[in-house]
Design an enzyme around this catalytic site. Structure first.
Site: not given
Length: 236
Positions: A21, A25, A44, A88, A91, A205, A218
């Site tokens: 996402g 990363r 962007r 994908r 998390s 989490d 993360r």
């Protein structure tokens, strides 16, 4: 030709794309794991890169947060850039007591509270499932690396701050392994456009216990998930 959201040139993307996402990363993955890396898009600040892993040409690009953002980027990669396989790497939050922080989940299917796939499927229920070939390779690679993965259903939520916390009890009853925000969209887009997709998740989490990883962890410490995804990508 560039799209409204991707300014890469034709041929800039490999047939297989890993998609976290977070665009930072994606940058971390490209710089850490790939060789001969080239940045191919930055509209962007949704960064995308193409390089090589063990001689195999692979791309990595962020898809943003939520079903709408993921749908846009995956749609354009498949329809305009010839991408065949999307994995994908993200998390999720755990619900069940037996799911722990840093567990790796392979999403065989994705339930959702979004109507996006009903819109595609003429208001009928669509079973948003992974491509079995990629899923099988991922599970086999995890076992070969002695990484214990959980395989099952996840829940793709439209809202991060849910007004229906009672749904967590329902999800646990139905065996949902993790809650995230994109898998159902990815599987729907892939089915619509004839591509292959899989979602691999690290538990960041625990919703019930209030446990969570730091933002830095993360971004940088999902090594087990990365190793499974990369080993799978070079087999496609």
């Amino acid at each position: 030709m560039a799209t409204p959201h991707i300014n890469a040139n034709p041929g800039d993307f490999a047939e297989t794309v890993l998609m976290p996402g977070d665009p930072l990363r994606a940058k971390f993955i490209a710089e850490t794991y790939l060789e001969n890396v080239k940045q191919v898009t930055d509209v962007r600040n949704m960064l995308g890169f193409t390089g090589e892993y063990k001689g195999k040409r692979i791309s990595v690009m962020g898809h943003g947060m939520g079903i709408p953002s993921c749908s846009i980027y995956t749609h354009e990669l498949i329809s305009e850039y010839g991408v065949k396989n999307i994995i994908r790497i993200g998390s999720c939050g755990a619900i069940s007591e037996d799911v722990k922080l840093m567990d790796v989940i392979v999403a065989m299917g994705a339930s959702t509270d979004s109507k996006i796939n009903r819109m595609r499927f003429k208001d009928h229920d669509f079973a948003a499932i992974a491509d079995y070939n990629i899923l099988e390779k991922a599970v086999n690679n995890a076992r070969a690396q002695e990484i214990n993965v959980r395989v099952g259903n996840v829940f793709s939520a439209d809202l991060f701050y849910t007004p229906q916390p009672e749904m967590f009890d329902v999800m646990e009853k139905y065996g949902i392994l993790g809650v995230e925000m994109e898998a159902a969209a990815l599987y729907g887009v892939a089915a619509e456009l004839g591509a292959n997709a899989l979602c691999i998740l690290t538990v960041s989490d625990h919703i019930r216990r209030g446990e969570k990883l730091s933002a830095e962890l993360r971004q940088t410490s999902f090594n087990d998930m990365m190793q499974v995804a990369l080993a799978t990508a070079i087999e496609l």
